[in-house]
Design a protein around this motif. Structure first.
Motif, PDB file in Angstrom:
ATOM      1  N   LYS A 105       0.924  -1.340  -0.036  1.00 53.47           N
ATOM      2  CA  LYS A 105      -0.043   0.169   0.271  1.00 53.47           C
ATOM      3  C   LYS A 105       0.798   1.327   0.260  1.00 53.47           C
ATOM      4  O   LYS A 105       0.793   1.939  -0.779  1.00 53.47           O
ATOM      5  CB  LYS A 105      -0.837  -0.040   1.172  1.00 53.47           C
ATOM      6  CG  LYS A 105      -2.124  -0.917   1.060  1.00 53.47           C
ATOM      7  CD  LYS A 105      -2.922  -1.237   2.325  1.00 53.47           C
ATOM      8  CE  LYS A 105      -4.162  -2.367   1.907  1.00 53.47           C
ATOM      9  NZ  LYS A 105      -4.716  -2.607   3.173  1.00 53.47           N
ATOM     10  N   THR A 109       1.064   3.527  -3.389  1.00 51.41           N
ATOM     11  CA  THR A 109       0.400   5.040  -3.086  1.00 51.41           C
ATOM     12  C   THR A 109       1.610   6.078  -3.513  1.00 51.41           C
ATOM     13  O   THR A 109       1.164   6.961  -3.816  1.00 51.41           O
ATOM     14  CB  THR A 109      -0.173   5.028  -1.833  1.00 51.41           C
ATOM     15  OG1 THR A 109       0.815   4.779  -0.809  1.00 51.41           O
ATOM     16  CG2 THR A 109      -1.495   4.459  -1.657  1.00 51.41           C
ATOM     17  N   LYS A 113       1.197   9.379  -5.760  1.00 52.56           N
ATOM     18  CA  LYS A 113       1.159  10.636  -5.013  1.00 52.56           C
ATOM     19  C   LYS A 113       2.448  11.433  -5.991  1.00 52.56           C
ATOM     20  O   LYS A 113       2.260  12.634  -6.054  1.00 52.56           O
ATOM     21  CB  LYS A 113       1.592  10.696  -3.642  1.00 52.56           C
ATOM     22  CG  LYS A 113       0.024  10.345  -2.805  1.00 52.56           C
ATOM     23  CD  LYS A 113       0.475   9.829  -1.496  1.00 52.56           C
ATOM     24  CE  LYS A 113      -0.676   9.489  -0.537  1.00 52.56           C
ATOM     25  NZ  LYS A 113      -0.381   8.998   0.727  1.00 52.56           N
ATOM     26  N   THR A 237      -8.141   5.114 -11.136  1.00 52.36           N
ATOM     27  CA  THR A 237      -8.633   5.306  -9.777  1.00 52.36           C
ATOM     28  C   THR A 237     -10.232   4.394  -9.983  1.00 52.36           C
ATOM     29  O   THR A 237     -10.501   4.296 -11.123  1.00 52.36           O
ATOM     30  CB  THR A 237      -9.223   6.564  -9.253  1.00 52.36           C
ATOM     31  OG1 THR A 237      -9.421   7.378 -10.085  1.00 52.36           O
ATOM     32  CG2 THR A 237      -7.680   7.108  -8.655  1.00 52.36           C
ATOM     33  N   ASN A 241     -14.825   0.151  -2.569  1.00 52.73           N
ATOM     34  CA  ASN A 241     -14.667  -0.001  -1.267  1.00 52.73           C
ATOM     35  C   ASN A 241     -13.639  -0.927  -0.882  1.00 52.73           C
ATOM     36  O   ASN A 241     -13.163  -1.449   0.131  1.00 52.73           O
ATOM     37  CB  ASN A 241     -15.591  -0.002  -0.250  1.00 52.73           C
ATOM     38  CG  ASN A 241     -16.630  -1.176  -0.652  1.00 52.73           C
ATOM     39  OD1 ASN A 241     -16.469  -2.074  -1.297  1.00 52.73           O
ATOM     40  ND2 ASN A 241     -17.759  -1.075  -0.213  1.00 52.73           N
ATOM     41  N   PRO A 245      -6.527   2.127  -0.980  1.00 51.49           N
ATOM     42  CA  PRO A 245      -7.235   3.452  -0.834  1.00 51.49           C
ATOM     43  C   PRO A 245      -6.070   4.564  -0.998  1.00 51.49           C
ATOM     44  O   PRO A 245      -5.069   4.656  -0.355  1.00 51.49           O
ATOM     45  CB  PRO A 245      -7.690   3.345   0.659  1.00 51.49           C
ATOM     46  CG  PRO A 245      -6.836   2.554   1.382  1.00 51.49           C
ATOM     47  CD  PRO A 245      -6.241   1.532   0.602  1.00 51.49           C
ATOM     48  N   ILE A 246      -6.769   5.616  -1.801  1.00 48.06           N
ATOM     49  CA  ILE A 246      -6.072   6.845  -1.649  1.00 48.06           C
ATOM     50  C   ILE A 246      -6.910   7.839  -1.060  1.00 48.06           C
ATOM     51  O   ILE A 246      -7.975   8.367  -1.376  1.00 48.06           O
ATOM     52  CB  ILE A 246      -5.942   7.503  -3.130  1.00 48.06           C
ATOM     53  CG1 ILE A 246      -4.959   6.759  -3.859  1.00 48.06           C
ATOM     54  CG2 ILE A 246      -5.146   9.068  -3.068  1.00 48.06           C
ATOM     55  CD1 ILE A 246      -3.617   6.515  -3.534  1.00 48.06           C
ATOM     56  N   GLU A 247      -6.797   7.916   0.613  1.00 49.25           N
ATOM     57  CA  GLU A 247      -7.712   8.591   1.303  1.00 49.25           C
ATOM     58  C   GLU A 247      -7.968  10.275   1.085  1.00 49.25           C
ATOM     59  O   GLU A 247      -9.059  10.521   1.185  1.00 49.25           O
ATOM     60  CB  GLU A 247      -7.225   8.412   2.677  1.00 49.25           C
ATOM     61  CG  GLU A 247      -7.841   7.314   3.529  1.00 49.25           C
ATOM     62  CD  GLU A 247      -6.653   6.262   3.921  1.00 49.25           C
ATOM     63  OE1 GLU A 247      -5.776   6.670   4.286  1.00 49.25           O
ATOM     64  OE2 GLU A 247      -7.239   5.007   4.116  1.00 49.25           O
ATOM     65  N   GLU A 248      -7.003  10.736   0.526  1.00 55.14           N
ATOM     66  CA  GLU A 248      -6.870  12.102   0.423  1.00 55.14           C
ATOM     67  C   GLU A 248      -8.155  12.385  -0.668  1.00 55.14           C
ATOM     68  O   GLU A 248      -8.738  13.432  -0.861  1.00 55.14           O
ATOM     69  CB  GLU A 248      -5.945  12.790  -0.056  1.00 55.14           C
ATOM     70  CG  GLU A 248      -4.576  12.877   0.796  1.00 55.14           C
ATOM     71  CD  GLU A 248      -3.781  11.471   0.773  1.00 55.14           C
ATOM     72  OE1 GLU A 248      -2.626  11.417   0.938  1.00 55.14           O
ATOM     73  OE2 GLU A 248      -4.373  10.343   0.320  1.00 55.14           O
ATOM     74  N   GLY A 250     -10.608   9.969  -1.608  1.00 48.47           N
ATOM     75  CA  GLY A 250     -11.679   9.209  -1.466  1.00 48.47           C
ATOM     76  C   GLY A 250     -11.991   7.952  -2.419  1.00 48.47           C
ATOM     77  O   GLY A 250     -13.145   7.584  -2.780  1.00 48.47           O
ATOM     78  N   LYS A 251     -10.963   7.685  -3.044  1.00 48.38           N
ATOM     79  CA  LYS A 251     -10.753   6.530  -4.128  1.00 48.38           C
ATOM     80  C   LYS A 251     -10.008   5.295  -3.918  1.00 48.38           C
ATOM     81  O   LYS A 251      -9.154   5.558  -2.869  1.00 48.38           O
ATOM     82  CB  LYS A 251     -10.659   7.129  -5.622  1.00 48.38           C
ATOM     83  CG  LYS A 251     -11.380   8.648  -5.875  1.00 48.38           C
ATOM     84  CD  LYS A 251     -12.458   8.153  -6.638  1.00 48.38           C
ATOM     85  CE  LYS A 251     -13.292   9.447  -7.011  1.00 48.38           C
ATOM     86  NZ  LYS A 251     -14.516   9.278  -7.592  1.00 48.38           N
ATOM     87  N   VAL A 252     -10.033   4.356  -4.618  1.00 52.53           N
ATOM     88  CA  VAL A 252      -8.992   3.355  -4.489  1.00 52.53           C
ATOM     89  C   VAL A 252      -8.393   3.181  -5.960  1.00 52.53           C
ATOM     90  O   VAL A 252      -8.914   3.592  -6.944  1.00 52.53           O
ATOM     91  CB  VAL A 252      -9.633   1.836  -4.101  1.00 52.53           C
ATOM     92  CG1 VAL A 252     -10.171   1.887  -2.822  1.00 52.53           C
ATOM     93  CG2 VAL A 252     -10.475   1.324  -5.362  1.00 52.53           C
TER      94      VAL A 252
END
Length: 554
Positions: A105, A109, A113, A237, A241, A245-248, A250-252
């Motif tokens: 992860k 990510t 990023k 993306t 659920n 996850p890319i929390e910033e 709200g997607k995976v």
């Protein structure tokens, strides 16, 4: 300076079901043969063999829904089942990871990023299919319809399993939700896109020019076809659920963005455990990256993954070879996990205990290297009984039985060689080089064929000389036994890439250690060498056991 480092990756199997013979034949056996050979080629070569379970993507959530379990329960179940199958079957990775690890992860990510920060990806609002009943956007396998290319009525939103075309949900004709069966509506959503079109020139040079002559025809052809159509930006993306996850935002991450990065995160995980530096395996220009994949994954490994590596600008090497076989069918029908049509490896290992090499032999001899091929249970029985038992096993057994009977299991001093024997011994030393060349050219069927030719020569030689009819005091008998055992010794040394369990038995019987490929000599067993105990190499496959397997398919 000559290259001595290889990073070999095998496609990450989906943890939504057990592995089957198609997976072995298409990806894992070719990779295993190649790695086993490289490790034996000489002392200088360093090989890192990497794999792991692909634990994200829609097929896993669909399986979870079917079995009324959580996606995590599904991936836990199949990850360990798959891992155990590989170990029991003799496919030994340096590291077998999984894409649900924290390290994966973090690494996947970090790629996203970095691309986001450097504006190498862009966001776009578009209309996507949406299931109103389940209040969910439909991507990949959550949507199906008619394939625009072959008109298959059960194509998915990411791929048509009938013709192998890579698809997008909007390509489908008469789309419907695979969750509810309803006709979806179009609804606005925002996603991040990788602009593949901006890397068209880079890929054209790298694939069409640099690898025009050294890539497999099917891989090169499919990549060329994609480039000819002109590359388009691809969403990386998803509105799901389950995934990385890319929390910033709200997607995976799209599974085919993060899964290939799994090769890198698996290597980093291995390096941490072994307290080694992982970078030489991924960032040293002299290291060769060899990737074994399924043919339905060509676009992801030849287009998307190289673009991710290039765009990241972090010094990653690109694949030297991307190797994909065609498909293996079962009894003339396509193997399908979702339709439960297959020969599952965990079941095979239960039904045919200690017969891993029998299946390895049949799958390699029938490997779909250039065209789709078939697995038939009757063929499995015939090849085992007429080739492994009647030729290889019979020759080894007769040779060792005779030397134990006439010479107490001690290699005799030969007398004068006949012209035929001189020719056999002269040709014997060519086998390591010939088989090695075929393996290095990824022609595994031919390599196994060459190995079996040697067993046939030995079997024929012994049958025609009939040493069992001779007086044990005859010098001629010593010569025949000596020549036969040199062939057996060579078979023991060369069998390991194809038949590792058999190789272990042979080496134990002969009381031999494994030589590096470049150290295998003509006289493998010197006069005076004492043999060990006899072990049965193969057993006949009965009609009853084959009928039982055919019944399973009904």
């Amino acid at each position: 300076m000559k290259n001595n480092k290889y990073t070999v990756t095998a496609a990450l199997p989906y943890a939504n079901g057990p592995i089957h013979i198609g997976h072995l034949s298409g990806v894992y056996l070719p990779a295993d043969i190649f790695v086993r050979y490289l490790r034996r080629k000489n002392q200088e070569i360093q090989v890192l063999f990497i794999c792991g379970s692909d634990e994200h993507g829609v097929p896993i959530t669909i399986k979870a829904k079917k079995e009324n379990k959580t996606p995590q329960e599904i991936v836990n179940k199949y990850h360990f089942l798959i891992k155990d199958c590989f170990t029991n079957f003799g496919i030994h990775f340096d590291h077998y990871s999984r894409t649900s690890t924290l390290i994966h992860k973090k690494i996947s990510t970090s790629f996203f990023k970095k691309l986001y920060k450097e504006k190498k990806i862009f966001e776009k609002v578009s209309k996507q299919y949406y299931d109103q009943e389940y209040k969910q956007f439909l991507s990949d396998r959550y949507i199906s319809g008619i394939c625009p290319n072959c008109k298959n009525k059960e194509a998915y939103g990411d791929q048509c399993e009938n013709c192998g075309s890579s698809l997008s949900p909007e390509d489908l004709i008469q789309p419907r939700s695979t969750i509810s069966g309803s006709i979806p509506i179009l609804k606005k959503t925002k996603h991040w896109y990788l602009p593949l079109n901006e890397y068209q020139n880079f890929l054209e040079k790298w694939i069409l020019t640099d690898h025009k002559k050294d890539w497999k025809v099917n891989v090169y052809g499919q990549a060329k076809s994609w480039l000819k159509k002109g590359l388009k930006p691809r969403a990386i993306t998803r509105d799901l659920n389950w995934g990385v996850p890319i929390e910033e935002i709200g997607k995976v991450l799209y599974v085919w963005f993060e899964a290939p990065i799994g090769y890198i995160s698996s290597t980093i995980e291995w390096a941490k455990r072994k307290k080694k530096d992982w970078k030489p395996y991924w960032k040293n220009k002299k290291t060769k990256l060899i990737q074994f994949i399924g043919k339905d994954n060509i676009v992801f490994h030849c287009i998307i993954f190289p673009v991710i590596l290039k765009a990241s600008n972090m010094g990653y090497i690109l694949p030297d070879k991307v190797l994909a076989n065609e498909f293996l069918n079962l009894e003339n029908d396509k193997i399908s996990t979702s339709k439960n049509w297959g020969v599952w490896i965990h079941e095979y290992l239960e039904d045919f205990p200690n017969q891993q090499d029998t299946l390895r032999f049949i799958l390699i001899s029938n490997m779909p290297e250039k065209k789709d091929n078939n697995f038939h249970w009757k063929d499995f029985q015939r090849k085992n009984n007429t080739e492994l038992v009647a030729i290889l096993g019979n020759f080894v057994n007769r040779s060792i039985t005779l030397i134990k009977k006439y010479h107490n299991g001690i290699i005799p001093n030969p007398g004068i060689f006949s012209m035929r024997e001189r020719e056999i011994l002269k040709n014997l030393k060519k086998y390591p080089k010939n088989i090695g060349k075929l393996i290095e050219s990824f022609r595994f069927r031919e390599a196994l064929g060459c190995f079996m030719d040697l067993a046939r020569i030995g079997n024929k030689y012994l049958t025609s000389e009939e040493p069992w009819k001779m007086n044990y005091k005859e010098k001629r008998l010593d010569t025949i036994l000596y020549v036969s055992l040199q062939i057996v010794g060579m078979l023991a040394q060369l069998s390991e890439p194809f038949l590792p369990h058999t190789a272990k038995k042979l080496l134990k019987m002969l009381r031999l250690k494994t030589f590096f490929w470049n150290q295998i000599k003509e006289e493998i067993l010197s006069p005076g060498h004492v043999l060990g105990k006899s072990i049965l190499l193969f057993q006949k496959i009965t009609n009853v056991s084959v009928e039982k397997q055919l019944k399973k398919l009904e």
